[in-house]
Write a protein that holds these residues in place. Structure first.
Motif, PDB file in Angstrom:
ATOM      1  N   THR A  17      37.604  31.776  28.198  1.00 37.59           N
ATOM      2  CA  THR A  17      38.292  33.041  27.941  1.00 37.59           C
ATOM      3  C   THR A  17      39.785  32.810  28.112  1.00 37.59           C
ATOM      4  O   THR A  17      40.277  32.628  29.232  1.00 37.59           O
ATOM      5  N   LEU A  18      40.518  32.779  27.015  1.00 35.75           N
ATOM      6  CA  LEU A  18      41.954  32.564  27.033  1.00 35.75           C
ATOM      7  C   LEU A  18      42.641  33.661  26.231  1.00 35.75           C
ATOM      8  O   LEU A  18      42.055  34.197  25.276  1.00 35.75           O
ATOM      9  N   ASN A  29      51.798  28.785  25.608  1.00 35.86           N
ATOM     10  CA  ASN A  29      51.768  30.128  25.040  1.00 35.86           C
ATOM     11  C   ASN A  29      52.503  30.109  23.711  1.00 35.86           C
ATOM     12  O   ASN A  29      53.730  29.978  23.667  1.00 35.86           O
ATOM     13  N   THR A  75      49.714  35.785  31.361  1.00 36.90           N
ATOM     14  CA  THR A  75      49.351  35.181  32.634  1.00 36.90           C
ATOM     15  C   THR A  75      48.088  34.365  32.446  1.00 36.90           C
ATOM     16  O   THR A  75      47.125  34.832  31.828  1.00 36.90           O
ATOM     17  N   VAL A  76      48.075  33.158  32.972  1.00 39.18           N
ATOM     18  CA  VAL A  76      46.945  32.257  32.773  1.00 39.18           C
ATOM     19  C   VAL A  76      46.381  31.838  34.127  1.00 39.18           C
ATOM     20  O   VAL A  76      47.111  31.691  35.117  1.00 39.18           O
ATOM     21  N   ASP A  77      45.081  31.630  34.152  1.00 37.74           N
ATOM     22  CA  ASP A  77      44.377  31.323  35.396  1.00 37.74           C
ATOM     23  C   ASP A  77      44.295  29.815  35.589  1.00 37.74           C
ATOM     24  O   ASP A  77      43.265  29.180  35.350  1.00 37.74           O
ATOM     25  N   VAL A  78      45.422  29.206  35.978  1.00 39.16           N
ATOM     26  CA  VAL A  78      45.448  27.787  36.328  1.00 39.16           C
ATOM     27  C   VAL A  78      46.237  27.632  37.619  1.00 39.16           C
ATOM     28  O   VAL A  78      47.030  28.500  37.990  1.00 39.16           O
ATOM     29  N   ALA A  79      46.013  26.535  38.302  1.00 42.45           N
ATOM     30  CA  ALA A  79      46.731  26.259  39.548  1.00 42.45           C
ATOM     31  C   ALA A  79      46.988  24.774  39.651  1.00 42.45           C
ATOM     32  O   ALA A  79      46.208  23.952  39.164  1.00 42.45           O
ATOM     33  N   GLU A 125      50.367  29.078  40.760  1.00 39.18           N
ATOM     34  CA  GLU A 125      49.096  29.782  40.945  1.00 39.18           C
ATOM     35  C   GLU A 125      49.083  30.942  39.971  1.00 39.18           C
ATOM     36  O   GLU A 125      49.873  31.884  40.099  1.00 39.18           O
ATOM     37  N   SER A 126      48.246  30.873  38.935  1.00 42.54           N
ATOM     38  CA  SER A 126      48.174  31.907  37.896  1.00 42.54           C
ATOM     39  C   SER A 126      49.567  32.261  37.369  1.00 42.54           C
ATOM     40  O   SER A 126      50.031  33.399  37.484  1.00 42.54           O
ATOM     41  N   THR A 140      52.776  33.133  34.926  1.00 41.95           N
ATOM     42  CA  THR A 140      53.046  33.900  33.717  1.00 41.95           C
ATOM     43  C   THR A 140      53.928  33.069  32.810  1.00 41.95           C
ATOM     44  O   THR A 140      55.011  32.634  33.212  1.00 41.95           O
TER      45      THR A 140
END
Length: 650
Positions: free
Chosen positions: A595-596, A613, A620-624, A635-636, A638
């Motif tokens: 899910t992106l 992007n 905002t993306v869910d990566v760390a 951490e997440s 933008t």
């Protein structure tokens, strides 16, 4: 190990007092490699047999002292005026018999023996002079083979075509059999009677058209090979490449891959199209797939606008940077541009360069310097591999050439069809490789074969073996309609693969907007123009057609075969339907779509995760992890429009 960073450098277009400034600016920008000499034949050999290398000697020494390596082109892409004046037989002839004039570039017949002789003399002279120069990093053969001269229909090409056919078929009887020349009284009594498929009153022989496309691709490759042979003899140990052009119809790049030491590519996605980053992603994946495990080089891209579209939009701020990192994420070890300094004259004077016409107090220059500085911090990734993906798409030039002939069931754009499947996978966060009809399929959990119009018996058997060995195969129509000789497959459409898939195709049923057809069941979608009358023969029916003569018949089927699964899609669904089909196939094989955000791509290379992007709004993306570009712990994050992070660690 450093990333390549630089451009086509054309110092012959400028006074020598500009060259020192070029070198200073290259050092400021972080340039590591310059491509030199691509269109300089007239400067290198101003008269037949008289070479002038003094200016190129000085360019080499300037670059060498600055620590900049040279990608030396063989300069054979554009014959000088003296050559075409003295030897007009080298000029191109179109299918109507018109001889095309010089005055642009690539104005030569690839089959011309005169061109071959004179071009190889130049290549030999260059190799003898520069083949052991310490600045030389690679040889760049020609330029974009076939871009402007993909096909020639003159007498010399006709003779070369006949020779090619004799090598393939050995006897005229065998050619007649495989071309089906009983149709329309086309039977030949000798090879000497055969011509290229020139302009004719109506449909030309499909087998002849297909063989001519194969021949023309081979002739381009023969020119490359002839130059490579000279270079390897006189400049041993120096790598050789030539710049490909993504999915380029005139040249079957699967057959070219073994003849380059590394793949290089020219890519120009349209900034005016917000989805063109997906087209670029497809090109990167194809280039990486041509030589698996070997990094490739982005040999050309634009810093801003190009000059050859109807509307030449500039790249937005940071868009060049985002597309450059996309190439690195997908396996590139070099980011190069056309060209270094924007030309003041000529047909490409409106094409952007690393040094724009407005100078260094510009957005483009600041972005160029920024990217060059950042690449120095990523040297740990140079030479690393992206690794094989779990999913592969079949790309097949024979199918492309045959499907787009005139005498076919419907006008279908093969490249658009393949692109649609690749783009749909990107939408689901699934990265892919490409494979050819002769590739090893065993490493892949899922193989998608869209519009595989031409399928020989060996290809059908390879797909069957892949499924029976545990793979998941999705075949998307129109597929397996003809064999390698452009004849309808023995035993009906799809040949022996129909049994593997558990179906029988009774009739092809393309349709227009007046006769709409849709899919219902596990997939709800509208078809664009294609449907088929299909009967299930052991396959489970997953979705059915509604409308047209196919109403109620199977549209999507699934059959478990030994350890694997064969899916068949008898339709060309809209984008949403294509994604729904892929979700079923991927989940069936244990691959979970990601899910992106719609504008974001996520790619892993070695131990680094690239998140880019490509949209015009922040996401905002869910990566760390630790960002290799900023050095910061993220951490997440933008990402701003065209923002990039490259993270490692947890």
């Amino acid at each position: 190990m450093r990333f390549w960073y630089g451009a086509d450098y054309n110092p012959e277009q400028w006074p020598e007092d500009v060259w020192a400034e070029d070198i200073r600016l290259m050092q400021e920008a972080g340039v590591t490699v310059a491509t030199v000499g691509v269109f300089s034949w007239a400067q290198l050999e101003p008269e037949e047999g008289r070479f002038e290398f003094g200016w190129l000697d000085r360019v080499f020494e300037l670059l060498h002292r600055a620590g900049i390596r040279v990608d030396l082109a063989t300069a054979t892409a554009s014959p000088p005026p003296w050559l075409t004046s003295a030897y007009p037989e080298v000029l191109l002839t179109d299918e109507w018999g018109h001889v095309l004039s010089p005055g642009s570039r690539q104005h030569f017949n690839p089959s011309s023996s005169t061109y071959r002789r004179l071009s190889l003399r130049l290549v030999r002279a260059l190799a003898e002079r520069y083949g052991r120069h310490p600045a030389l990093i690679t040889w760049h053969i020609g330029n974009e083979f076939g871009n402007d001269n993909p096909r020639d229909f003159g007498d010399e090409s006709a003779a070369a075509f006949r020779h090619w056919l004799q090598r393939k078929y050995a006897t005229i009887d065998e050619l007649n059999r495989r071309w089906g020349t009983e149709f329309w009284s086309q039977r030949y009594s000798a090879f000497e009677e055969i011509l290229p498929p020139r302009a004719a009153p109506t449909f030309r022989n499909p087998a002849q058209l297909l063989d001519f496309d194969r021949f023309a691709s081979d002739v381009l490759l023969e020119n490359h090979r002839a130059e490579a042979e000279v270079l390897r003899a006189h400049s041993p140990g120096i790598p050789i490449t030539t710049n490909f052009m993504g999915m380029f119809k005139p040249a079957d790049y699967w057959s070219w891959a073994d003849d380059v030491d590394f793949v290089s590519d020219d890519a120009y996605p349209d900034p005016a199209d917000p989805g063109s980053w997906k087209d670029a992603a497809l090109q990167r994946d194809l280039m990486r797939s041509l030589k698996p495990g070997t990094p490739w080089v982005l040999m050309e891209q634009a810093t801003g606008a190009v000059n050859w579209r109807a509307l030449n939009a500039p790249k937005r701020p940071d868009q060049m940077r985002a597309l450059s990192y996309q190439a690195i994420a997908r396996g590139a070890d070099g980011i190069m541009f056309f060209q270094w300094r924007q030309s003041q004259r000529g047909g490409e004077k409106f094409h952007s360069g690393m040094v724009p016409h407005a100078g260094t107090d510009t957005r483009i220059w600041r972005e160029v310097v920024q990217l060059g500085g950042e690449l120095k911090r990523l040297e740990q990734l140079a030479g690393s591999s992206v690794g094989r993906q779990a999913v592969a798409i079949v790309a097949d030039w024979d199918s492309w050439w045959s499907l787009e002939q005139e005498a076919t069931p419907a006008r279908i754009d093969y490249k658009a069809r393949v692109s649609a499947w690749h783009h749909a996978l990107l939408d689901l966060g699934v990265n892919t490789d490409f494979v050819g009809r002769d590739s090893d399929l065993s490493p892949y959990r899922v193989v998608i074969a869209p519009a595989l119009f031409v399928a020989s018996q060996s290809t059908l058997e390879a797909l069957d073996r892949y499924v029976r060995a545990g793979g998941t195969l999705l075949v998307a129509a129109p597929a397996g309609l003809t064999d390698e000789d452009a004849a309808l497959s023995d035993g009906g459409f799809l040949g022996s693969l129909a049994g593997t898939l558990g179906i029988r195709i009774e009739e092809l049923a393309p349709h227009g907007p007046h006769d709409p057809v849709s899919l219902s069941g596990a997939v709800e979608a509208t078809t664009l123009a294609w449907s088929e009358v299909v009967h299930a023969r052991g396959a489970d029916v997953i979705a059915v057609f509604e409308g047209g003569i196919v109403d109620g018949g199977p549209a999507l089927t699934r059959r478990a075969v030994d350890g694997g699964v064969g899916w068949y899609l008898a339709a060309d669904p809209d984008v949403a339907g294509m994604r729904d089909v892929l979700r079923l196939v991927l989940e069936d094989s244990g691959i979970a779509p990601a899910t992106l955000p719609a504008s974001v791509e996520l790619v892993r290379r070695a131990d680094a995760t690239f998140v880019i992007n490509h949209g015009s709004t922040p996401v905002t993306v869910d990566v760390a992890g630790t960002d290799l570009l900023s050095g910061q712990r993220l951490e997440s994050p933008t990402l701003e429009p065209f923002g990039v992070v490259i993270v490692t660690g947890d």
